[in-house]
Design an enzyme around this catalytic site. Structure first.
Site, PDB file in Angstrom:
ATOM      1  N   HIS A   1       0.859  -1.178   0.000  1.00  0.00           N
ATOM      2  CA  HIS A   1       0.000   0.000   0.000  1.00  0.00           C
ATOM      3  C   HIS A   1       0.894   1.226   0.000  1.00  0.00           C
ATOM      4  CE1 HIS A   1      -2.874   3.011   1.473  1.00  0.00           C
ATOM      5  NE2 HIS A   1      -3.803   2.212   0.974  1.00  0.00           N
TER       6      HIS A   1
ATOM      7  N   ASP B   1      -7.638  -5.134  -0.112  1.00  0.00           N
ATOM      8  CA  ASP B   1      -8.097  -5.913  -1.262  1.00  0.00           C
ATOM      9  C   ASP B   1      -7.539  -7.331  -1.316  1.00  0.00           C
ATOM     10  OD1 ASP B   1      -9.754  -3.972  -2.337  1.00  0.00           O
ATOM     11  OD2 ASP B   1      -8.085  -3.002  -3.375  1.00  0.00           O
TER      12      ASP B   1
END
Length: 136
Positions: A16, A75
């Site tokens: 991320h 995700d």
């Protein structure tokens, strides 16, 4: 090692831009994923995801020379959840996209409503001419 998936050598759902130690959204989501996996008798698959989540940071650090820290993002487990919910595979990508549109819309709205906190001065002058009342 680019043999798997799309031959790019990426582990989708890992990493991320902001969260390098851990993604707090993923931590919360993971508890629900485990519960659903247990209900759907998919604990073997959940175990595989957990193993990838555990091993991926060291593999990524070694193979891609990314040492800032890599963790599962929100995700990582999403596709697994979609499959446990028996959603058609064709809906997976649109579901990911819809989540992005909501976040991007809120970010844009935030920029328009809170001009003074906008970081780049070159754009501030242009945005100050926007009538904020229209966007409330």
């Amino acid at each position: 090692h680019k043999e798997a998936f799309d031959q790019k050598g990426l582990i989708y759902g890992m990493g991320h831009a902001i969260y390098s130690v851990s993604d707090p959204r993923a931590e919360v989501f993971k508890t629900y994923v485990e519960t659903l996996a247990r209900e759907k008798d998919r604990m073997k698959d959940y175990g595989l995801y957990s193993m990838v989540e555990r091993l991926a940071p060291e593999v990524i650090a070694e193979e891609r020379r990314i040492y800032k820290g890599v963790s599962a993002n929100v995700d990582f487990y999403s596709g697994f959840v979609y499959s446990m919910l028996d959603l058609p595979l064709e809906l997976f990508t649109p579901m990911f996209a819809v989540a992005r549109i909501v976040g991007l819309s809120m970010l844009t709205r935030s920029f328009v409503l809170h001009i003074r906190t906008f970081w780049n001065r070159r754009y501030t002058f242009h945005l100050m001419s926007v009538d904020r009342k229209k966007y409330k």
